[in-house]
Each structure stands twice: as structure tokens, then as C-alpha cells.
Design a protein around this motif. Structure first.
Motif, short mmCIF file in Angstrom:
data_model
loop_
_atom_site.label_atom_id
_atom_site.label_comp_id
_atom_site.label_asym_id
_atom_site.label_seq_id
_atom_site.Cartn_x
_atom_site.Cartn_y
_atom_site.Cartn_z
N SER A 116 0.84 -1.20 0.00
CA SER A 116 0.00 0.00 0.00
C SER A 116 0.87 1.25 0.00
CB SER A 116 -0.92 -0.01 1.23
OG SER A 116 -1.70 1.17 1.28
N ASN A 117 1.95 1.23 0.78
CA ASN A 117 2.88 2.35 0.80
C ASN A 117 3.50 2.56 -0.57
OD1 ASN A 117 2.37 2.65 3.51
ND2 ASN A 117 4.21 1.58 4.17
N MET A 118 3.86 1.46 -1.23
CA MET A 118 4.45 1.56 -2.55
C MET A 118 3.47 2.16 -3.54
SD MET A 118 5.77 -1.41 -5.16
CE MET A 118 4.08 -1.69 -5.71
N TYR A 119 2.20 1.74 -3.47
CA TYR A 119 1.19 2.26 -4.38
C TYR A 119 0.93 3.73 -4.11
CZ TYR A 119 -0.54 -1.36 -7.44
OH TYR A 119 -0.67 -2.24 -8.47
N GLU A 120 0.91 4.11 -2.84
CA GLU A 120 0.71 5.52 -2.52
C GLU A 120 1.83 6.35 -3.12
OE1 GLU A 120 0.18 6.29 1.60
OE2 GLU A 120 -1.38 4.78 1.84
N GLY A 121 3.05 5.83 -3.05
CA GLY A 121 4.17 6.56 -3.64
C GLY A 121 4.06 6.63 -5.15
N ALA A 122 3.61 5.54 -5.76
CA ALA A 122 3.55 5.50 -7.22
C ALA A 122 2.47 6.42 -7.77
CB ALA A 122 3.29 4.07 -7.69
N ILE A 123 1.38 6.68 -7.02
CA ILE A 123 0.29 7.50 -7.55
C ILE A 123 0.25 8.88 -6.92
CG2 ILE A 123 -1.12 5.45 -7.96
CD1 ILE A 123 -2.79 6.20 -5.54
N SER A 124 1.25 9.22 -6.08
CA SER A 124 1.19 10.48 -5.37
C SER A 124 1.15 11.67 -6.31
CB SER A 124 2.39 10.60 -4.42
OG SER A 124 3.60 10.52 -5.14
N MET A 125 1.88 11.58 -7.43
CA MET A 125 1.92 12.71 -8.35
C MET A 125 0.62 12.86 -9.13
SD MET A 125 5.71 13.22 -9.87
CE MET A 125 5.18 14.84 -10.40
N LEU A 126 -0.23 11.85 -9.14
CA LEU A 126 -1.49 11.97 -9.86
C LEU A 126 -2.35 13.08 -9.28
CD1 LEU A 126 -2.51 8.22 -10.39
CD2 LEU A 126 -1.04 9.66 -11.77
N TYR A 127 -2.28 13.26 -7.96
CA TYR A 127 -3.08 14.31 -7.34
C TYR A 127 -2.61 15.69 -7.80
CZ TYR A 127 -4.47 10.49 -4.28
OH TYR A 127 -4.94 9.29 -3.80
N ALA A 128 -1.30 15.88 -7.92
CA ALA A 128 -0.77 17.16 -8.38
C ALA A 128 -1.17 17.41 -9.83
CB ALA A 128 0.75 17.18 -8.24
N PHE A 129 -1.12 16.38 -10.67
CA PHE A 129 -1.52 16.54 -12.05
C PHE A 129 -3.02 16.86 -12.15
CE2 PHE A 129 2.07 13.43 -13.17
CZ PHE A 129 2.98 14.47 -13.23
N PHE A 130 -3.81 16.27 -11.28
CA PHE A 130 -5.25 16.54 -11.24
C PHE A 130 -5.50 18.02 -10.99
CE2 PHE A 130 -9.00 16.78 -8.32
CZ PHE A 130 -9.97 16.67 -9.31
N ALA A 131 -4.84 18.57 -9.97
CA ALA A 131 -5.02 19.99 -9.66
C ALA A 131 -4.52 20.87 -10.79
CB ALA A 131 -4.29 20.32 -8.36
N LEU A 132 -3.41 20.50 -11.40
CA LEU A 132 -2.85 21.28 -12.50
C LEU A 132 -3.81 21.32 -13.68
CD1 LEU A 132 -0.49 22.76 -13.83
CD2 LEU A 132 0.47 20.54 -14.43
N ASN A 133 -4.38 20.18 -14.04
CA ASN A 133 -5.32 20.14 -15.15
C ASN A 133 -6.58 20.95 -14.87
OD1 ASN A 133 -3.80 17.32 -15.80
ND2 ASN A 133 -4.69 18.20 -17.63
N LEU A 134 -7.01 20.97 -13.61
CA LEU A 134 -8.18 21.78 -13.28
C LEU A 134 -7.89 23.26 -13.47
CD1 LEU A 134 -9.70 20.04 -10.13
CD2 LEU A 134 -10.61 20.11 -12.44
N LEU A 135 -6.68 23.70 -13.16
CA LEU A 135 -6.31 25.10 -13.38
C LEU A 135 -6.35 25.43 -14.87
CD1 LEU A 135 -3.35 25.55 -10.87
CD2 LEU A 135 -5.68 26.44 -10.67
N ILE A 136 -5.87 24.50 -15.69
CA ILE A 136 -5.92 24.72 -17.13
C ILE A 136 -7.37 24.75 -17.61
CG2 ILE A 136 -5.28 23.75 -19.36
CD1 ILE A 136 -3.00 25.04 -17.83
#
Length: 762
Positions: free
Chosen positions: A622-642
């Protein structure tokens, strides 16, 4: 000042905010594209240089049981390997903070700053006396005295320092990481002779450097007399693989996102220029009638493209460098405080500039060409569109009817605008789908694990004896297993593989079959390794382990968290380990609540080298998966700004053409609140339709991103659930809605008298 320059300045003055927003979108696109390519290079160059400085071994070899040093040295002498370290590795258990913790002990004859696998001292000092030791950063072990039980015997240690090792570089990295870590194992380095006092005068672990001129086949052949259970090359080692995951993640994900931004920016600029050129159609016709060359007229619009490129390119370069430095430094810090090295790499910047130049010039030239190809008479006869869609007032207020009319006054443009906003929301929503699908897939894969306790032995044990020795108390089923790490090859490729062989694998886990059958008399491959080897059911692969080989028939392909996994039966790997032997057992309990009682008996068993609980493995993954998808949240916010930027741009373009309409309504005595209500209907409808259109875009982009991420991280089957659909629609609507602020502010500052005077004088 030439006529062309004056024309360009006039248009720039009337479209300042639109051009700034277009430049902003283009800058984001370029920054993401460049940062993706450049960050991957920074991580690769920095990590490679750091691993070289630390003396990262070219090959790690584990023996299934200890062998005298002389026997191992005799085997290695035939391969002319000069740089190597013979070690003794064992699993122990210690009570730390009131809890029993698994400890990995590595006995080495090399000092901290030896020739190979050098340790970086972070705190304290290196071990000097027999009872002294050092712990790897991230370990749960405290400084000071510690009693470790190894092979059923107590070993008193004094931990005098903390080190960082290339072998366990990511040990201190746990959750929420760009690069997933190992969860903080307790790893202790100590003198080889100290560990040999409890395990005998043997070694069972080798790390070595292989000269470039020396073939790997020669080394593998030299290892043939030894009982090799694991053979891992540097590029297949956990440290290298995790670092490469980070490199590939940036290399794949950021440029992919930039493609979406570039497409959105192209549409936005096209809409802006199309409206600008059409409104200038009569002026263009007049200039052509005066004999001014068409290329000179086109150049005045290309000057606008030049301004967008200068603004967007300059901002994009700065943002790209800033993103690269920030993201790379953060990732390098997480991977073990690796020093930042910025390589000389102009190609990513040149590529980014070339891409945005192509996009902007295309978006500008196409609408200009549509008008300039007309005859002078056609251009002079152009009149703005007067027939617009109207909406009856039977069930609508006047403000609602006006808002809907304004949104759809030009259906073609409205469709393009709604698609552009929907695409930008869909790009953001795709990350929501990926996060949800990843978690769902993870839960399904963990539910497939049916065992409760996994026990590994200090040395291979007869399978029948293992079943008899560990089938007591609450144990319902005991399944012997063998794990081997080596090289799997086919006629087309060769990759590092992790083999799990068990007498009855389906007793301890279930599989999601993709093709073929679950016939474990052959080899069942994980999806990723099957693709890398380019094999399918009915074809054969060869396992190579320390010069010993075994050919297996591929019988099936499955989805699996461990992308390099191969599953087979114990009988299939007898030639690699030995007939009737196993390295451990999976235990299925009558009731998982009895796990603590069962494990408490194992602690003093001298044959038990390691104990893993299903819940501990689940937490680590679970820790590994959290690390692997952590940047998805940042990309989500970035796309919303666009998405917000595109919506604002579309709303500004639409409302900027209606100054006369707003002035006329105000002159009739209608309050400003009436216009604001009509704008609310217009923007609200735009947000609603765009949010609904975003669902298919989100699903499609999630599929694309998942396919690309599979090459960098792991396989994610995308699932469209009701909850994520609602989330995308609601959040997308909320981010588009604020675009109403800009037309309201514009209308409040509109000079009604001046507008009426200027328009009526024409």
C-alpha cells in the motif's frame, strides 16, 4: 511605424487578456514537455553518478545455504573477478519499543569505505570491535545495545553508527513518495566474523564488480558449483529498478500531459484568432483592394503569434527549468539525498520550443488563410452573423433565454469551445479515474492473497519435513515454496525475473487470468514480463540461475502486482534448487485472529529465518502504491487550473463581442443584475455541458495514461465507476463556474456612453 506594425499593435491592445491566457496555456504545455524529458535525464545522470561513487556492485548473488569461504573463492577464481565481497546474510528478530521486529543482518569483511558497496556514514562512527555494528538509514533500530535472535541463538550488538548504502538506498523512504520505498526495513551491517559465531564459518551472499570486457556468461558459469538461489544484476536490483521507475514516470507522464495542454492551447488560440480575423474581414478586403500584398496582411497576424510565442516560450523555459529543479531535487532527496546534477541538455528545450512554435503558427495561419483566400469582393461583403439560435420564453425567463442564446449564438464555435473545456476537465478527471482504478486493482490483488503467514528458512528444508514441522495449532494448510531470482530469456529477449514455485499455488492465492490456462506444471507469467519476453502460451522460456538452466513451457498469462513474476510448481525447478527441497512455507490459518499465537511459537525456532504477515505485506505494498500514484493528485489539480483558464478564455472571447448588446440593455433601464443573471445561465450551462462531455474524455485519456504508465510503473486496468463519474462532473463544474468573474468585472467597467457614441457613429 509601418502599416503592418500598427495593425498588429491595434489587435494586441484589444485582445490583451486573451493573448495572456493563451500564452499561459502554451507555457504550461512547454514546461511539462521539457520538464518530463529533462527531469528524467537529471534523475538518470544524478543517480548513476551517485551509485558509481558508492561502488554499487554489478551483480548480487545469494546462496540457498552457506558455503565455506575457500569453496566460494575457488569458484570465483575461474572467472578472474578481482573485486568482490563475500558476506553472510541472515534474518533475525529483535524486540524494539515493545514490538517484535524482523532484522536483516549482513556480515561483511569490508570496512565502511571499502572498494565495493561503500557505506556513507551519516551519524556516529563505523564498527571497529566484534560486537559493534551500524544500521542503515530508515531502520526501526535505535542506536545503542540490541539483542537479536538469529538461528534461535541470541546475538548481542552495539549499534554505533547510521549509514546509507546503495544496496538499501530507498530504505528510509516510506509513504506518499514520488519514488516508492521499501518501508523502512531494519538492516544492520556488522563484522563477518561476529555473525559467523552463530551461523558457522560460511558465507551465503556475494556482491561483485564485473569488468566490461568480461562476459556475464563467464561469471554465471563460474557460479555453477555453488547453490545459487538468487542472481541479480545491477539494473535488476531494487534500488536501480525503483530509480528507473521514477525516471520513466517523469519521462512518460509529464510529456503526455503536455500533449493534452498543447492541443487545448491550439484550440484556444485558434478560436481567438478565428474571431479576430473574421471581425477584420472587411478591413482585410479593403487592404487587398488597395493592392497590399496578402503576405504582408498575414504577417500582421503572425506578429500576434510571435507575441504569444515570446511570452509563452519565455515563461515556458523559466517554468520548465523551475519544474525540473524542484521535481528532480525532491525525487533525488527521497531516493537517498542524491546530489543534484544538471546535465547539459539543450535538446528538451529545443524540442519544446519547436512543438509550441508549430502549434501556435498552425492555430494562427489556418484562420488567416481562410479569409485571405477569398476574393476582394467576398471579403468586403462580409457581415457578422445576424441569425442566432433563439430560445422560446414559454418556460424560460428573459435572462435565461438571453444566456442560452449567447452561449449558442454560433453553434459551431460553441461546440468547439465546449469540447475544449470538456477535454481540459477530462484530462483532470483522468487522474481521478486512475487513482480510483489503482486502488480498486490493488484491493483485488491483495484479496487474491489467501495465506496468513509466510515463513522463510535459514537453509533449504525437505518439503515433507516442512509440512510436518509447521502444521500445528491453528494452521489449516501449509504449502512449501521456493523463490528464485535470475534471468528469464526467450528467443527474442532476456530480462530479470522473480520465480515463485510452490507445490499448490492456488491454495495460497488466486489469479486473474488474461490468456492461456493456470497450469503450473509449466510457467504462468505476469503480463509485463510476458510482453518483455515477447512470449505467449505454448512458447518456451529458459531460466538461468548461476550457470544452471531450466526450460519451461509458458501455459498462461495473468495480471499481477509483481510485474516480473513467474509462477510454477516445485517440481519444475528441482534442477535449480534440489529435489524435494523448499525455502519456506505459506501457512493458511483456521482464523486470522490466531496469527499472533501462531507466530509467537515460531520466534525461537532455529530453522526460521524470516516471518512475514499478510497484513504487513499489504501495508508495505500500500505504501508503494501511494508513492507511485502520489503525483497523480498534483496533475489533477494542475489540469483543473488549465480547465479554468480555457473556460475564462472562452467566456472572454464570447462576451467581448457583446459590448453593444450590454450597453443597449443597460440603456433600456434593465438593471445590471439582469445581465449578471444571463451570464450566470450562460456560464452555468457551459460548465454543465462541458463537465458531462468530460466523462468520455476522462475515460479515454485515463486509458492512454495507464498504457504509458505501464511501461514506467505498473499495470492499471481502468474502471469507470459511478462515484468517480460524479466526482469528475461536480469538480469540473465547480472549476469552470468561476470564469463568470471576468465578464462581470468587464461589464462593470464598461463605459456605456462612450460605447454608444462610438458604435452609433459608424
Amino acid at each position: 511605424m509601418t502599416l503592418t506594425v500598427r495593425m498588429s499593435l491595434r489587435r494586441l491592445r484589444s485582445r490583451k487578456l486573451s493573448l495572456v491566457l493563451s500564452s499561459f496555456i502554451i507555457a504550461w504545455a512547454m514546461a511539462m514537455l521539457v520538464a518530463g524529458m529533462l527531469s528524467s535525464q537529471v534523475l538518470e545522470v544524478s543517480s548513476t553518478a551517485y551509485l558509481d561513487d558508492l561502488g554499487m556492485p554489478d551483480m548480487f548473488v545469494s546462496l540457498s545455504e552457506g558455503r565455506p569461504i575457500e569453496e566460494v573463492e575457488d569458484a570465483l577464481s575461474s572467472s578472474a573477478i578481482d573485486t568482490y565481497d563475500l558476506r553472510l546474510r541472515a534474518n533475525g528478530r529483535a524486540t524494539i519499543g515493545g514490538a517484535e521486529v524482523a532484522v536483516v543482518l549482513i556480515g561483511t569483511s569490508q570496512p565502511v569505505n571499502g572498494e565495493i558497496n561503500r557505506l556513507t556514514l551519516l551519524e556516529g562512527r563505523s564498527f571497529a570491535a566484534a560486537e559493534e555494528s551500524v544500521m542503515v538509514a530508515g531502520s526501526k533500530t535505535p542506536m545503542g545495545s540490541l539483542e537479536v535472535t538469529v538461528n534461535g541463538l541470541p546475538l548481542e550488538l552495539n549499534i554505533v553508527g547510521k549509514v546509507r548504502s546503495a544496496e538499501f538506498l530507498i530504505n528510509e523512504l516510506e509513504t506518499g513518495s514520488i519514488v516508492p520505498g521499501s518501508g523502512g526495513m531494519s538492516v544492520i551491517y556488522l563484522p563477518l566474523t561476529t555473525l559467523q559465531t552463530v551461523l558457522g564459518q560460511v558465507v551465503n551472499d556475494i556482491s561483485m564488480m564485473i569488468d566490461d570486457v568480461q562476459s556475464r556468461q563467464e561469471v554465471e558459469a563460474a557460479l555453477f558449483p555453488l547453490p545459487v538461489s538468487s542472481m541479480t544484476y545491477r539494473e535488476d536490483h531494487q534500488t536501480s529498478v525503483i530509480i528507473q521507475m521514477g525516471v520513466d514516470k517523469f519521462k512518460v507522464m509529464l510529456p503526455t500531459i503536455s500533449i493534452v495542454f498543447i492541443f487545448i492551447g491550439l484550440i484556444s488560440i485558434f478560436i481567438t484568432m478565428y474571431r479576430l480575423v473574421l471581425s477584420d474581414s472587411r478591413n482585410i478586403g479593403m487592404l487587398m483592394s488597395l493592392g497590399i500584398d496578402r503576405w504582408r496582411i498575414a504577417s500582421s497576424y503572425l506578429a500576434i503569434a510571435g507575441v504569444i510565442l515570446v511570452l509563452g516560450g519565455t515563461l515556458g523555459v523559466l517554468m520548465a527549468y523551475g519544474f525540473t529543479a524542484m521535481i528532480s531535487q525532491m525525487a533525488l532527496d527521497m531516493m537517498g539525498q542524491i546530489p543534484f546534477v544538471m546535465p547539459f541538455a539543450p535538446l528538451p528545450f529545443l524540442t519544446g520550443l519547436l512543438v509550441i512554435v508549430t502549434a501556435v503558427i498552425t492555430a494562427v495561419l489556418v484562420p488567416v488563410a481562410l479569409v485571405l483566400r477569398q476574393s476582394v469582393n467576398d471579403a468586403l461583403r462580409y457581415v457578422p452573423r445576424t441569425k442566432v439560435w433563439t430560445f422560446g420564453r414559454a418556460t424560460l425567463t428573459l435572462a435565461s433565454s438571453l444566456g442560452l442564446r449567447n452561449l449558442f449564438r454560433e453553434p459551431k464555435r460553441a461546440a468547439v469551445v465546449l469540447m475544449a473545456i470538456g477535454l481540459s476537465i477530462g484530462a483532470a478527471g483522468s487522474w481521478v479515474l486512475m487513482v480510483d482504478s489503482t486502488q480498486t486493482y490493488f484491493d483485488e490483488q491483495m484479496s487474491a492473497q489467501r495465506w496468513d503467514v509466510r515463513i522463510t528458512f535459514n537453509a533449504p528444508l525437505d518439503s515433507d519435513q516442512a509440512i510436518n514441522d509447521f502444521s500445528y495449532g491453528p494452521a489449516n494448510t501449509t504449502v512449501p515454496f521456493v523463490t528464485l531470482n535470475g534471468v528469464a530469456s526467450s528467443d527474442r529477449a532476456s530480462v530479470g525475473a522473480s520465480v515463485l514455485a510452490a507445490s499448490d499455488i492456488e491454495e495460497v492465492r488466486t489469479f486473474e487470468l488474461r490468456r492461456g490456462s493456470l497450469d503450473f506444471e509449466g510457467a504462468v507469467l505476469a503480463k509485463k514480463i510476458a510482453e518483455e519476453l515477447k512470449v505467449g502460451p505454448g512458447e518456451r522460456i529458459t531460466l538461468n540461475l548461476g550457470g544452471r538452466t531450466e526450460t519451461l513451457l509458458v501455459t498462461g498469462e495473468v495480471n499481477d502486482l509483481q510485474t516480473n513474476a513467474i509462477y510454477t510448481s516445485n517440481a519444475s525447478v528441482m534442477a535449480l534448487l534440489g529435489e524435494g527441497l523448499c525455502q519456506g512455507v505459506f501457512v493458511v490459518l483456521d482464523d486470522p485472529a490466531h496469527t499472533a499465537d501462531y507466530v509467537s511459537v515460531l520466534a525461537g525456532d532455529p530453522m526460521v529465518g524470516g516471518i512475514e504477515l499478510k497484513e504487513d505485506v499489504r501495508l508495505s505494498l500500500s505504501n508503494m502504491y501511494e508513492g507511485a500514484i502520489s503525483m497523480l493528485y498534483a496533475f489533477f489539480a494542475l489540469n483543473l487550473l488549465i480547465a479554468l483558464a480555457v473556460a475564462v478564455l472562452a467566456t472572454i472571447i464570447s462576451t467581448a463581442e457583446r459590448d453593444v448588446e450590454f450597453t443597449a440593455l443597460a440603456s433600456l433601464g434593465l438593471p445590471r443584475s439582469f445581465i449578471w443573471r444571463s451570464l450566470a445561465v450562460e456560464v452555468g450551462t457551459q460548465a454543465t455541458i462541458s463537465a458531462m462531455l468530460s466523462i468520455p474524455f476522462a475515460f479515454f485519456l485515463a486509458k492512454v495514461f495507464a498504457t504509458m504508465m505501464e511501461e514506467a510503473v505498473f499495470y492499471i486496468p481502468i474502471i469507470l465507476s459511478i462515484a468517480t463519474t460524479v466526482t469528475v462532473v461536480v469538480i469540473g463544474w465547480m472549476f469552470v463556474w468561476p470564469s463568470i468573474i471576468w465578464p462581470i468585472r468587464w461589464f462593470r467597467r464598461l463605459d456605456l456612453v462612450r460605447t454608444l457614441r462610438e458604435r452609433s457613429s459608424r
